[in-house]
Design an enzyme around this catalytic site. Structure first.
Site, short mmCIF file in Angstrom:
data_model
loop_
_atom_site.label_atom_id
_atom_site.label_comp_id
_atom_site.label_asym_id
_atom_site.label_seq_id
_atom_site.Cartn_x
_atom_site.Cartn_y
_atom_site.Cartn_z
N ARG A 1 0.82 -1.22 0.00
CA ARG A 1 0.00 0.00 0.00
C ARG A 1 0.86 1.27 0.00
NH1 ARG A 1 -5.17 -1.35 3.93
NH2 ARG A 1 -6.52 -2.08 2.26
N LYS B 1 -18.38 -17.04 3.58
CA LYS B 1 -19.80 -16.88 3.90
C LYS B 1 -20.55 -16.04 2.88
CE LYS B 1 -19.57 -17.37 8.86
NZ LYS B 1 -19.78 -16.68 10.12
N GLY C 1 -7.90 -8.86 0.15
CA GLY C 1 -6.68 -9.44 0.72
C GLY C 1 -6.41 -10.87 0.29
N GLY D 1 -12.62 -3.96 1.75
CA GLY D 1 -14.00 -3.55 2.01
C GLY D 1 -14.56 -2.58 0.97
C1 3PG Z 1 -8.65 -1.72 4.91
O1 3PG Z 1 -7.61 -2.25 5.33
O2 3PG Z 1 -9.53 -2.36 4.32
C2 3PG Z 1 -8.77 -0.24 5.05
O3 3PG Z 1 -7.59 0.32 5.48
C3 3PG Z 1 -9.93 0.13 5.93
O4 3PG Z 1 -9.69 -0.27 7.25
P1 3PG Z 1 -10.91 -0.38 8.28
O5 3PG Z 1 -11.72 -1.56 7.85
O6 3PG Z 1 -10.31 -0.53 9.64
O7 3PG Z 1 -11.72 0.91 8.16
#
Ligand code: 3PG
Ligand code: MG
Length: 414
Positions: free
Chosen positions: A42, A204, A361, A384
Site C-alpha cells: 500500500r 460466507k 486481501g 471492504g
Molecule cells: C482496509 O484495510 O480495508 C482499510 O484500510 C480500511 O480499514 P478499516 O476496515 O479498519 O476501516
C-alpha cells in the site's frame, strides 16, 4: 455509482502545488510485525502521488489510520515505522514524523517544512473525531494544509473525518491511486468489454450477499466459490454434507438465482469437489461429484473437473472481476483450485486476451502466491471498499470528492 458524476472529481494532473502544503490522505494501514512494516504494497502504491507532488514543489503531509485503535495509543498502531518505510522508499531526503495528527505542536512543526519535503502524521484514529466524521476534528486537520488530496480508495467506504468531512472544507482532489482505482472499477463494472465474468468466493454468503445481488444483474457469468458456493448448491437441492453453509440465507440465495436468470446471467457452480474430514494441513482428502458429497465430510476446494471447466469458460471471456478464493486456499492442499485459476487468469492477461481486475486481501495473496499479480490488468489495494463498489453502493469519500464545492486553492503562504 450510476447517479454520481465521477467526471466532476478534480485530479492532481495539472494542479499547481508549488510551495503549497498538500495534505494527503493515504491508506497506510499496513501490517506491522515486530515494530516493522511487514508488507509495504500500500505504501508503494501511493508513491506516484507523493512523487508528483514533491516534484511540483509541494510540502507533502501524509495522514492515515492504522488498525482499529479506538482512541488508545500503542506501538502496534503507530505510524512511526510506516514513516520510516516511506523514507526508505522515497530514497531522497528525510521524512519527518509527527507523533500526533492535529494540534498546535503539529501546526508549528509543519511550518519548518520546505518545498519537496514529506511528513507523516500519527494515526488519525487516536482521535475519536476521525471515525465519528466530526466536523471540528476535520477542521483541525484542514488547518494543516492548503490543499487536500485523497489517495485512499481502500478507505473510501468509511464516512470518516479525514475522507468525508474534510473534503467539504478545503480544495479537494483525488490522487493518482484513487483515480486509477475508480477508473479500473468503473470500466469493469459499468462499461466492461463483454463477455464479462465475476468470480466471488470466500467463506460466507452472508458477507457478500449484496455483491451477488448486484453482480447477478450486470455480469454475463457469475462464478461463486468457497463456502459461499455450498449455500447456493444447497438452495438447488445439493446435500453439502458437513460443509460450511448458511441455511438462514437459502431464501435470499434463491432470489439471487432467480434475478440472475431474469437478467441472463449464468451462475457458474462447481460440478465436483475436494472433500476432507477436517480443515488441517496435509489431512486426507478425496474428490467427489457434487451430488455425492459424503455426509461426514466437508468441501474445501473445487474439484479438478470444475477447475478445468472454469478455466475453459474464462478463456471465452474478455473481462474478469475477481474477489475471493474458490476454497480454503491458505491450507495445503486445498489451494489447488484457486491457484490454478490465478495462474490461468494471469496467463490470459499476459497474452492480452483478458482484462483482469482483482481485489481483496485473500485474492491478492493468492495472486502473489503464483506470481500472477504483475500480469493482472489491475489489482486493487482495497478490500471492504472494493466489495462495497461491487455491491453497487456509493462510497462516502468518492461522493465527497465529486460533490466538494470548495474553492480552488489559494496562492501559497510561504
Ligand atoms: C482496509 O484495510 O480495508 C482499510 O484500510 C480500511 O480499514 P478499516 O476496515 O479498519 O476501516
Ligand atoms: Mg458530506
Amino acid at each position: 455509482m450510476a447517479d454520481l458524476d465521477l467526471s466532476s472529481i478534480k485530479t492532481i494532473d495539472n494542479l499547481d502545488v508549488e510551495g503549497k502544503r498538500v495534505l494527503v490522505r493515504a491508506d497506510l494501514n499496513v501490517p506491522i510485525e515486530d515494530g516493522e512494516v511487514a508488507d509495504d504494497t500500500r505504501i508503494k502504491r501511493v508513491l506516484p502521488t507523493i512523487s508528483k507532488l514533491k516534484q511540483g514543489g509541494a510540502k507533502v503531509i501524509l495522514m492515515s489510520h492504522l488498525g482499529r485503535p479506538k482512541g488508545e495509543r500503542s506501538p502496534e498502531t503507530s505510524l512511526r515505522p510506516v514513516a520510516q518505510r516511506v523514507e526508505e522508499l522515497l530514497n531522497g531526503g528525510p521524512v519527518r514524523f509527527f507523533d500526533d495528527c492535529v494540534g498546535p505542536e503539529v501546526e508549528d512543526g509543519l511550518k519548518s517544512l520546505n518545498k519537496g519535503d514529506v511528513a507523516v502524521l500519527e494515526n488519525l484514529r487516536y482521535h475519536q473525531g476521525e471515525t465519528t466524521n466530526d466536523i471540528e476534528f476535520a477542521k483541525q486537520l484542514a488547518a494543516l494544509g492548503d490543499i487536500y488530496v485523497d489517495d485512499a480508495f481502500s478507505s473510501a467506504h468509511r464516512s470518516h473525518a479525514s475522507v468525508e468531512a474534510i473534503a467539504h472544507l478545503m480544495p479537494a482532489y483525488a490522487g493518482k491511486l484513487m483515480m486509477a482505482e475508480i477508473n479500473a472499477l468503473t470500466k469493469a463494472l459499468a462499461d466492461p468489454k463483454r463477455p464479462v465474468m465475476a468470480i466471488v468466493g470466500g467463506a460466507k454468503v452472508s458477507t457478500k450477499i449484496d455483491v451477488l445481488k448486484n453482480l447477478a444483474t450486470c455480469m454475463d457469468v457469475l462464478v461463486v466459490g468457497g463456502g459461499m458456493a455450498n449455500t447456493l448448491l444447497n438452495a438447488q437441492g445439493v446435500n453439502v454434507g458437513n460443509s460450511l453453509y448458511e441455511p438462514d440465507f437459502l431464501e435470499t440465495v434463491k432470489e439471487v438465482l432467480a434475478s440472475a436468470k431474469k437478467a441472463g446471467c449464468e451462475i457458474f457452480l462447481p460440478v465436483d469437489e475436494v472433500v476432507a474430514n477436517e480443515l488441517a494441513p496435509g489431512t486426507d482428502w478425496d474428490v467427489c461429484d457434487v451430488n455425492a458429497i459424503p455426509s461426514d465430510m466437508m468441501v474445501l476446494d473445487q474439484g479438478p473437473k470444475s477447475v478445468e471447466r472454469l478455466k475453459k469458460r474464462l478463456g471465452e471471456m474478455s473481462t474478469l472481476l475477481w474477489n475471493g478464493p474458490l476454497g480454503a486456499f491458505e491450507v495445503s492442499p486445498f489451494g489447488k483450485g484457486t491457484l490454478a485459476l490465478a495462474e490461468e487468469a494471469g496467463r490470459l492477461s499476459q497474452e492480452g486476451k483478458l482484462i483482469s481486475i482483482a481485489g481483496g486481501g485473500d485474492t491478492v495473496r493468492a495472486l502473489n502466491m503464483v506470481g500472477a499479480t504483475p500480469s493482472f490488468t489491475y489489482v486493487s489495494t482495497a478490500g471492504g471498499a472494493f466489495l462495497e463498489w461491487l455491491a453497487g453502493r456509493q462510497l462516502p469519500a468518492v461522493v465527497a470528492l465529486s460533490t466538494s464545492q470548495t474553492a480552488p486553492a489559494q496562492t501559497a503562504v510561504a
